[in-house]
Design a protein around this motif. Structure first.
Motif, short mmCIF file in Angstrom:
data_model
loop_
_atom_site.label_atom_id
_atom_site.label_comp_id
_atom_site.label_asym_id
_atom_site.label_seq_id
_atom_site.Cartn_x
_atom_site.Cartn_y
_atom_site.Cartn_z
N VAL A 174 36.62 56.05 36.69
CA VAL A 174 36.95 54.95 36.61
C VAL A 174 35.88 54.41 37.00
N MET A 175 34.56 54.93 37.66
CA MET A 175 33.30 53.94 38.09
C MET A 175 32.78 54.13 37.48
N PRO A 176 32.89 54.04 36.11
CA PRO A 176 31.82 52.96 34.84
C PRO A 176 32.48 52.08 34.54
N PHE A 177 33.20 51.36 35.11
CA PHE A 177 34.70 50.28 34.52
C PHE A 177 34.41 49.20 36.06
N ILE A 178 33.76 49.91 36.77
CA ILE A 178 33.95 48.89 38.12
C ILE A 178 32.54 48.06 39.03
N PRO A 179 32.24 47.07 38.84
CA PRO A 179 31.23 46.29 38.64
C PRO A 179 30.64 47.29 40.55
N GLU A 180 29.55 46.78 40.79
CA GLU A 180 29.26 47.29 41.83
C GLU A 180 29.35 46.07 42.76
N ILE A 181 29.57 46.89 43.86
CA ILE A 181 29.54 45.76 45.39
C ILE A 181 28.63 46.00 46.37
N PRO A 182 27.78 45.12 47.15
CA PRO A 182 26.85 45.88 47.77
C PRO A 182 27.09 46.85 48.71
N PHE A 183 28.48 47.37 49.48
CA PHE A 183 29.16 48.01 50.72
C PHE A 183 29.83 49.13 49.66
N ASP A 184 29.33 50.26 50.07
CA ASP A 184 29.79 51.32 49.57
C ASP A 184 31.06 51.67 49.59
N ASP A 185 31.22 51.28 51.38
CA ASP A 185 32.65 51.55 51.65
C ASP A 185 33.79 50.83 50.75
N VAL A 186 33.48 49.30 50.27
CA VAL A 186 34.64 48.09 50.18
C VAL A 186 34.64 48.74 48.68
N TYR A 187 33.63 49.38 47.53
CA TYR A 187 33.73 49.81 46.60
C TYR A 187 34.76 50.94 45.87
N VAL A 188 33.86 51.76 46.88
CA VAL A 188 34.68 53.22 46.95
C VAL A 188 36.68 52.63 47.39
N GLY A 189 37.23 51.77 47.97
CA GLY A 189 38.47 50.52 47.72
C GLY A 189 38.97 50.06 46.80
N PHE A 190 37.63 49.89 45.86
CA PHE A 190 38.11 49.16 44.82
C PHE A 190 38.54 50.95 43.39
N LEU A 191 37.44 51.48 43.63
CA LEU A 191 38.17 52.57 42.60
C LEU A 191 39.07 53.29 42.85
N ALA A 192 39.97 52.99 44.01
CA ALA A 192 41.01 53.78 44.93
C ALA A 192 42.21 52.67 44.59
N GLN A 193 41.74 51.25 44.51
CA GLN A 193 42.81 50.76 44.03
C GLN A 193 43.37 50.54 42.43
N LYS A 194 41.81 51.35 41.60
CA LYS A 194 42.10 50.68 40.31
C LYS A 194 42.86 52.09 40.05
N LEU A 195 43.04 53.01 40.50
CA LEU A 195 43.82 54.07 40.32
C LEU A 195 45.69 54.37 41.21
N ARG A 196 45.43 53.42 41.81
CA ARG A 196 46.46 52.92 42.60
C ARG A 196 46.70 54.30 44.02
N ILE A 197 45.73 54.60 44.53
CA ILE A 197 45.91 55.46 44.94
C ILE A 197 45.61 54.79 46.51
N LYS A 198 46.19 54.55 47.49
CA LYS A 198 46.87 54.93 48.56
C LYS A 198 45.90 54.70 49.78
N PRO A 199 45.17 54.12 50.77
CA PRO A 199 44.14 54.56 51.25
C PRO A 199 44.48 55.86 53.06
N GLN A 200 44.85 56.54 53.16
CA GLN A 200 45.32 57.02 54.19
C GLN A 200 44.75 56.77 55.81
N ARG A 201 45.76 56.54 56.76
CA ARG A 201 44.68 56.28 58.48
C ARG A 201 44.51 57.58 58.61
N ASN A 202 43.78 57.84 59.43
CA ASN A 202 43.26 59.51 59.67
C ASN A 202 43.07 58.31 61.62
N LYS A 203 43.85 58.48 62.76
CA LYS A 203 43.63 57.90 64.02
C LYS A 203 43.04 58.60 64.49
#
Length: 346
Positions: free
Chosen positions: A270-299
């Motif tokens: 899905v990466m080619p379809f998501i425009p870049e944002i300057p922050f890598d972790d936020v960008y990965v959040g958009f990838l996960a959002q597009k794929l409907r993947i829920k991020p998992q909290r690791n304490k």
């Protein structure tokens, strides 16, 4: 007559004072009305940008996930950066790779890479896990990076300028490199070079995830209610022209991200379809959002405080990864503490 003139002057004076008082009260009332109006408008605006909207697609890519997965959608053209250094021994063809660790490192951070190789990176390799450093390009450091690569054989370098704002490119190159050169990796840990990784606890975490039949793994320190930074003095600043929305989707902080093979493959898809944002972790959040993947909290990922403190030096024994490691002493104390814990368990 004299009293009459005095009375007229006093009457005129009091009339002017009354007018002044009325004008002042009117001005204050008008100011309060303006303030109240602004508050009401802002309240209405904020209510329209409710945090629940952060779970939506934001229109960042109007192409549906179904069209991407089916191959109907055509990705827009993207700039491709050449891989100038590629460690041949990191992922040998047809070899089994249980855990691949990629360390995002600023090109000039030679000492930090040495600290990692001599401490937790050494522990990872002794246990049979694969590790490499991911760098951008700097003309000033290029000769030294080439020497470092020849000496250690663990440098992945792509031809883009290595700056803080290029972290998203570095993350994208990491994901693409995995798919191209280490597709057999079962689990992937992407970390920053100021993290200390407790290898034993990391492996225990991955063994634990195997008990569950989840298709995706996207885990770490969860930022569950993120907002864009509008203060231009901050290194996390982003203008409304670049990103007009009130919030980001939930994401995993970029210091330490656990992924599995399938998640990486789908991210790259899905990466080619998501425009870049300057922050890598936020960008990965958009990838996960597009794929409907829920991020998992690791304490067990320690990011809070952002500084290593000697009084908390034992904490690394019970953590998976800890942020804020800057010098040789910090790395070596943590290495000593984790080795003690490991020997006690064995």
């Amino acid at each position: 007559m004299m009293f009459r003139r005095i009375f007229r002057r006093e009457k005129k004076y009091f009339s002017l004072r009354c007018i002044q008082i009325h004008l002042r009260v009117l001005g204050q009332s008008l100011a309060l009305f303006v303030v109240a109006s602004v508050v009401l408008v802002n309240t209405y605006t904020v209510s329209n940008w409710h945090p629940s909207n952060c779970k939506e697609d934001f229109g960042y890519s109007q192409i549906s996930l179904e069209d991407i997965q089916s191959g109907v959608a055509t990705p827009p053209s993207h700039t491709h950066h050449a891989c100038t250094l590629n460690p041949n021994r990191t992922c040998l063809p047809h070899s089994e790779v249980y855990l691949l660790i990629l360390v995002k490192s600023a090109v000039g951070n030679f000492r930090k890479r040495r600290y990692i190789r001599e401490t937790w990176g050494n522990e990872a390799r002794k246990q049979g896990y694969n590790l490499a450093f991911l760098l951008g390009f700097s003309q000033n450091d290029n000769i030294f990076v080439n020497l470092e690569s020849k000496m250690h054989g663990d440098i992945i370098q792509y031809q883009f300028k290595d700056t803080y704002k290029s972290n998203t490119k570095k993350m994208k190159m990491a994901l693409m490199w995995i798919v191209q050169f280490c597709r057999q990796a079962k689990y992937i840990l992407i970390v920053d070079d100021d993290m200390y990784v407790n290898i034993q606890n990391s492996v225990s975490f991955m063994k634990q995830t195997e008990k569950y039949s989840s298709l995706y793994l996207y885990s770490g320190y969860l930022i569950d209610d993120p907002r864009p930074e509008r203060d231009f003095r901050s290194k996390h600043y982003i203008s409304e022209a670049q990103y007009p929305f009130y919030c980001y989707p939930p994401y995993i902080a970029g210091g330490s991200i656990f992924l599995n093979k399938h998640t990486v493959e789908m991210f790259v898809r899905v990466m080619p379809f998501i425009p870049e944002i300057p922050f890598d972790d936020v960008y990965v959040g958009f990838l996960a959002q597009k794929l409907r993947i829920k991020p998992q909290r690791n304490k067990m990922i320690r990011m809070s405080g952002n500084l290593y403190e000697p009084m908390n030096e034992n904490e690394i024994q019970y953590a998976i990864a800890q942020h804020g490691y800057e010098n040789d002493q910090m790395f070596r104390v943590a290495y000593y503490k984790t080795q003690i814990k490991h020997r006690k368990l064995n």
